[in-house]
Design a protein around this motif. Structure first.
Motif, PDB file in Angstrom:
ATOM      1  N   ILE A 102       1.021  -0.981   0.007  1.00 38.80           N
ATOM      2  CA  ILE A 102      -0.156  -0.229   0.098  1.00 38.80           C
ATOM      3  C   ILE A 102       1.378   1.324   0.059  1.00 38.80           C
ATOM      4  O   ILE A 102       0.408   2.258  -0.506  1.00 38.80           O
ATOM      5  CB  ILE A 102      -0.786   0.210   1.901  1.00 38.80           C
ATOM      6  CG1 ILE A 102      -2.249  -1.264   0.935  1.00 38.80           C
ATOM      7  CG2 ILE A 102      -1.247   1.377   1.484  1.00 38.80           C
ATOM      8  CD1 ILE A 102      -3.177  -0.730   1.913  1.00 38.80           C
ATOM      9  N   GLY A 103       1.945   1.376   1.052  1.00 38.96           N
ATOM     10  CA  GLY A 103       2.881   1.934   1.227  1.00 38.96           C
ATOM     11  C   GLY A 103       3.521   2.883  -0.579  1.00 38.96           C
ATOM     12  O   GLY A 103       3.738   3.776  -0.814  1.00 38.96           O
ATOM     13  N   TYR A 104       4.420   1.223  -1.335  1.00 42.96           N
ATOM     14  CA  TYR A 104       5.339   2.026  -2.075  1.00 42.96           C
ATOM     15  C   TYR A 104       4.747   1.336  -3.604  1.00 42.96           C
ATOM     16  O   TYR A 104       5.483   1.243  -4.362  1.00 42.96           O
ATOM     17  CB  TYR A 104       6.506   1.199  -1.410  1.00 42.96           C
ATOM     18  CG  TYR A 104       6.764   2.377  -0.889  1.00 42.96           C
ATOM     19  CD1 TYR A 104       7.361   2.933  -0.366  1.00 42.96           C
ATOM     20  CD2 TYR A 104       6.574   1.709   0.919  1.00 42.96           C
ATOM     21  CE1 TYR A 104       7.903   3.934   0.667  1.00 42.96           C
ATOM     22  CE2 TYR A 104       6.949   1.741   1.962  1.00 42.96           C
ATOM     23  CZ  TYR A 104       7.672   2.876   1.899  1.00 42.96           C
ATOM     24  OH  TYR A 104       8.695   3.908   3.235  1.00 42.96           O
ATOM     25  N   PHE A 105       3.522   0.729  -3.378  1.00 44.96           N
ATOM     26  CA  PHE A 105       3.443   0.614  -5.067  1.00 44.96           C
ATOM     27  C   PHE A 105       1.973   0.271  -5.663  1.00 44.96           C
ATOM     28  O   PHE A 105       1.761   0.924  -6.605  1.00 44.96           O
ATOM     29  CB  PHE A 105       3.217  -1.810  -5.224  1.00 44.96           C
ATOM     30  CG  PHE A 105       3.469  -2.450  -6.179  1.00 44.96           C
ATOM     31  CD1 PHE A 105       3.629  -2.816  -6.748  1.00 44.96           C
ATOM     32  CD2 PHE A 105       2.227  -2.968  -6.276  1.00 44.96           C
ATOM     33  CE1 PHE A 105       4.422  -3.018  -8.461  1.00 44.96           C
ATOM     34  CE2 PHE A 105       1.239  -3.573  -7.489  1.00 44.96           C
ATOM     35  CZ  PHE A 105       2.665  -3.759  -8.308  1.00 44.96           C
ATOM     36  N   MET A 243      11.923  -1.185  -4.266  1.00 47.25           N
ATOM     37  CA  MET A 243      10.616   0.024  -4.340  1.00 47.25           C
ATOM     38  C   MET A 243      11.197   0.655  -3.267  1.00 47.25           C
ATOM     39  O   MET A 243      10.453   1.689  -2.964  1.00 47.25           O
ATOM     40  CB  MET A 243       9.821  -1.611  -4.163  1.00 47.25           C
ATOM     41  CG  MET A 243       8.754  -0.573  -4.123  1.00 47.25           C
ATOM     42  SD  MET A 243       7.839  -2.513  -4.472  1.00 47.25           S
ATOM     43  CE  MET A 243       6.878  -2.698  -3.060  1.00 47.25           C
ATOM     44  N   VAL A 244      11.391   0.249  -1.610  1.00 44.24           N
ATOM     45  CA  VAL A 244      11.543   1.604  -0.692  1.00 44.24           C
ATOM     46  C   VAL A 244      12.378   2.831  -0.970  1.00 44.24           C
ATOM     47  O   VAL A 244      12.229   3.169   0.200  1.00 44.24           O
ATOM     48  CB  VAL A 244      11.420   0.859   0.897  1.00 44.24           C
ATOM     49  CG1 VAL A 244       9.698  -0.500   0.686  1.00 44.24           C
ATOM     50  CG2 VAL A 244      12.568  -0.128   1.039  1.00 44.24           C
ATOM     51  N   TYR A 245      13.127   2.045  -1.379  1.00 45.21           N
ATOM     52  CA  TYR A 245      14.366   3.045  -1.631  1.00 45.21           C
ATOM     53  C   TYR A 245      14.421   4.719  -1.651  1.00 45.21           C
ATOM     54  O   TYR A 245      13.795   4.373  -3.105  1.00 45.21           O
ATOM     55  CB  TYR A 245      15.327   2.332  -2.618  1.00 45.21           C
ATOM     56  CG  TYR A 245      16.654   2.914  -2.522  1.00 45.21           C
ATOM     57  CD1 TYR A 245      17.664   3.750  -1.600  1.00 45.21           C
ATOM     58  CD2 TYR A 245      16.839   4.299  -3.675  1.00 45.21           C
ATOM     59  CE1 TYR A 245      18.941   4.478  -1.102  1.00 45.21           C
ATOM     60  CE2 TYR A 245      17.792   4.515  -3.549  1.00 45.21           C
ATOM     61  CZ  TYR A 245      18.786   5.363  -2.913  1.00 45.21           C
ATOM     62  OH  TYR A 245      19.747   6.038  -3.104  1.00 45.21           O
ATOM     63  N   ARG A 246      14.342   5.594  -0.835  1.00 46.53           N
ATOM     64  CA  ARG A 246      14.121   7.404  -1.494  1.00 46.53           C
ATOM     65  C   ARG A 246      16.280   7.499  -1.259  1.00 46.53           C
ATOM     66  O   ARG A 246      16.806   7.185  -0.110  1.00 46.53           O
ATOM     67  CB  ARG A 246      13.310   7.661  -1.030  1.00 46.53           C
ATOM     68  CG  ARG A 246      11.619   7.648  -0.640  1.00 46.53           C
ATOM     69  CD  ARG A 246      11.723   7.043  -1.911  1.00 46.53           C
ATOM     70  NE  ARG A 246      10.414   6.977  -2.305  1.00 46.53           N
ATOM     71  CZ  ARG A 246      10.049   5.622  -3.149  1.00 46.53           C
ATOM     72  NH1 ARG A 246      10.919   4.231  -2.478  1.00 46.53           N
ATOM     73  NH2 ARG A 246       8.413   5.374  -2.404  1.00 46.53           N
ATOM     74  N   PRO A 247      16.723   8.252  -1.968  1.00 48.26           N
ATOM     75  CA  PRO A 247      18.280   8.939  -2.232  1.00 48.26           C
ATOM     76  C   PRO A 247      18.144   9.429  -0.713  1.00 48.26           C
ATOM     77  O   PRO A 247      19.189   9.825  -0.268  1.00 48.26           O
ATOM     78  CB  PRO A 247      18.534   9.030  -3.122  1.00 48.26           C
ATOM     79  CG  PRO A 247      16.488   9.712  -3.780  1.00 48.26           C
ATOM     80  CD  PRO A 247      16.452   8.632  -3.757  1.00 48.26           C
ATOM     81  N   TRP A 248      17.049  10.206   0.017  1.00 48.39           N
ATOM     82  CA  TRP A 248      17.263  11.711   0.649  1.00 48.39           C
ATOM     83  C   TRP A 248      16.516  11.288   2.186  1.00 48.39           C
ATOM     84  O   TRP A 248      15.125  10.330   1.543  1.00 48.39           O
ATOM     85  CB  TRP A 248      16.633  12.750   0.101  1.00 48.39           C
ATOM     86  CG  TRP A 248      17.075  13.046  -0.849  1.00 48.39           C
ATOM     87  CD1 TRP A 248      16.694  13.099  -1.977  1.00 48.39           C
ATOM     88  CD2 TRP A 248      18.587  13.445  -0.925  1.00 48.39           C
ATOM     89  NE1 TRP A 248      17.960  13.696  -3.122  1.00 48.39           N
ATOM     90  CE2 TRP A 248      18.829  14.453  -2.545  1.00 48.39           C
ATOM     91  CE3 TRP A 248      19.570  14.011  -0.306  1.00 48.39           C
ATOM     92  CZ2 TRP A 248      20.587  14.672  -2.706  1.00 48.39           C
ATOM     93  CZ3 TRP A 248      20.763  14.803  -0.675  1.00 48.39           C
ATOM     94  CH2 TRP A 248      20.954  14.646  -2.016  1.00 48.39           C
ATOM     95  N   SER A 249      16.872  11.596   3.171  1.00 45.10           N
ATOM     96  CA  SER A 249      16.336  11.134   4.736  1.00 45.10           C
ATOM     97  C   SER A 249      15.242  12.054   4.465  1.00 45.10           C
ATOM     98  O   SER A 249      15.516  13.128   3.626  1.00 45.10           O
ATOM     99  CB  SER A 249      16.850  10.888   5.245  1.00 45.10           C
ATOM    100  OG  SER A 249      17.594  11.750   5.766  1.00 45.10           O
ATOM    101  N   LEU A 250      13.944  12.202   5.568  1.00 42.16           N
ATOM    102  CA  LEU A 250      13.761  13.784   5.776  1.00 42.16           C
ATOM    103  C   LEU A 250      14.255  14.387   6.008  1.00 42.16           C
ATOM    104  O   LEU A 250      13.882  15.976   5.743  1.00 42.16           O
ATOM    105  CB  LEU A 250      12.418  13.142   6.983  1.00 42.16           C
ATOM    106  CG  LEU A 250      11.725  12.064   7.130  1.00 42.16           C
ATOM    107  CD1 LEU A 250      10.746  11.053   7.770  1.00 42.16           C
ATOM    108  CD2 LEU A 250      10.403  12.431   5.507  1.00 42.16           C
ATOM    109  N   GLU A 251      15.365  14.403   6.544  1.00 38.91           N
ATOM    110  CA  GLU A 251      16.013  15.802   6.905  1.00 38.91           C
ATOM    111  C   GLU A 251      16.983  16.055   5.728  1.00 38.91           C
ATOM    112  O   GLU A 251      17.881  16.928   6.195  1.00 38.91           O
ATOM    113  CB  GLU A 251      17.140  15.226   8.242  1.00 38.91           C
ATOM    114  CG  GLU A 251      16.717  14.845   9.047  1.00 38.91           C
ATOM    115  CD  GLU A 251      16.578  13.132   9.643  1.00 38.91           C
ATOM    116  OE1 GLU A 251      15.323  12.046  10.564  1.00 38.91           O
ATOM    117  OE2 GLU A 251      16.750  12.650   8.266  1.00 38.91           O
ATOM    118  N   GLY A 252      16.914  15.644   5.291  1.00 42.13           N
ATOM    119  CA  GLY A 252      17.757  16.254   3.719  1.00 42.13           C
ATOM    120  C   GLY A 252      19.112  15.328   3.899  1.00 42.13           C
ATOM    121  O   GLY A 252      19.721  15.603   2.656  1.00 42.13           O
ATOM    122  N   LYS A 253      19.306  14.312   4.764  1.00 38.22           N
ATOM    123  CA  LYS A 253      20.502  13.305   4.307  1.00 38.22           C
ATOM    124  C   LYS A 253      20.603  12.637   3.332  1.00 38.22           C
ATOM    125  O   LYS A 253      19.845  12.102   3.284  1.00 38.22           O
ATOM    126  CB  LYS A 253      20.657  12.907   5.937  1.00 38.22           C
ATOM    127  CG  LYS A 253      21.148  14.847   6.213  1.00 38.22           C
ATOM    128  CD  LYS A 253      22.126  13.838   7.704  1.00 38.22           C
ATOM    129  CE  LYS A 253      22.341  14.934   8.796  1.00 38.22           C
ATOM    130  NZ  LYS A 253      22.954  15.026   9.946  1.00 38.22           N
TER     131      LYS A 253
END
Length: 306
Positions: A102-105, A243-253
């Motif tokens: 549900i969150g990523y697909f 599928m759940v990877y994103r290159p940045w964290s919520l803090e922008g790191k």
């Protein structure tokens, strides 16, 4: 010059992980696929894949381009199938899905289905695997979209749509990232952030058990965003899927990814249903939609396969 053929061949290769499999799915030669990808990389001026003994692994540039390629193909699909927006197919589908799905697909596909088949109503329920399996067997759900790599119930049929490669996640400029690879022995010396949702911890320990090492778990959490932030802030490493990877964290790191010395099983996403069930017309439309999206062979789905 870039064209739709390039994008279709690129997406098929990215989703299947192998040129040979993409060629089979598209019913074309392997040389056509490799030539199209080579032309695309030349035009874009960057490598989209890493060629390994296990197949084709997306580079960071490739993962970013994949989202754009899918969006372009989606728009083309909608433009060439406008008549389907006025499809007379109508009805209710009771669909179950797990947290990760549900969150990523699913959201992208639910939006497309709403536009293509406005007469369909999808009633969605989020549950864990055990509850989804029970619901399918008791006919509470018509269909489920789940991590098929976690299924093991012989009373269910399944169709895998997407195999998402798992990689090691590390904070930006970590020594492993600069080398581009790490061994399980080296990873065992690092603090490990363990995701627990959707049986992720159980799956992780299964592939660690094939080595003589154990992860040094610093934190167990059901939050993907917590894992992402912990890794980005240098609090540990983890192994999760593209599928759940994103290159940045919520803090922008920034978060880097790399391969390991031993192959990690992919996270597989797909459809599941009770063995032998007869599909209604709305459910058949749903199944055919997903099979078209992921270039799977089109077969009649009026009956579940025995």
């Amino acid at each position: 010059m870039m064209n739709i053929r390039h994008l279709k061949y690129f997406v098929a290769t990215a989703e299947s992980g192998q040129v040979s499999r993409a060629a089979n799915l598209l019913a074309i030669s392997q040389s056509s696929v490799t030539g199209a990808i080579r032309d695309l990389e030349t035009e874009l001026g960057t490598d989209l894949f890493l060629r390994t003994s296990h197949g084709m692994e997306l580079t960071e540039a490739g993962r970013e381009f994949l989202a754009s390629a899918r969006e372009i193909l989606q728009k083309l699909d909608e433009a060439t199938k406008l008549t389907r927006r006025h499809s007379t197919v109508s009805g209710v589908i009771s669909l179950a899905a797990s947290y990760t799905v549900i969150g990523y697909f699913l959201p992208y596909h639910l939006d497309r289905l709403q536009h293509l088949y406005p007469g369909l109503e999808v009633r969605l329920s989020e549950l864990n695997r055990e509850s989804i399996e029970e619901g399918l067997l008791s006919n509470r759900f018509d269909m489920a979209v789940v991590l098929t790599s976690n299924l093991n119930n012989p009373e269910l049929e399944s169709e895998t749509l997407l195999k998402s490669t798992r990689r090691l996640w590390v904070p930006n400029n970590h020594p492993f990232q600069r080398r581009g690879k790490a061994s399980f022995e080296e990873i065992a010396q690092e603090d490990y952030i363990m995701l627990t949702v959707d049986e992720a911890a159980h799956t992780t320990m299964k592939y660690w058990s094939m080595t003589s090492f154990q992860p040094r778990v610093k934190l167990r959490t059901s939050s993907v965003e917590a894992v992402r932030s912990m890794v980005a802030n240098g609090q540990g490493v983890t192994m999760l899927s593209d599928m759940v990877y994103r290159p940045w964290s919520l803090e922008g790191k920034r978060i880097g990814t790399l391969t390991t010395d031993k192959e990690i099983p992919s996270m597989d996403v797909g459809l599941a249903w009770r063995r032998g069930i007869e599909f209604s017309r709305p459910v058949s439309v749903l199944v055919d939609y997903f099979k078209q999206c992921y270039a799977l062979p089109q077969t009649p789905f009026s009956l579940g396969r025995g």
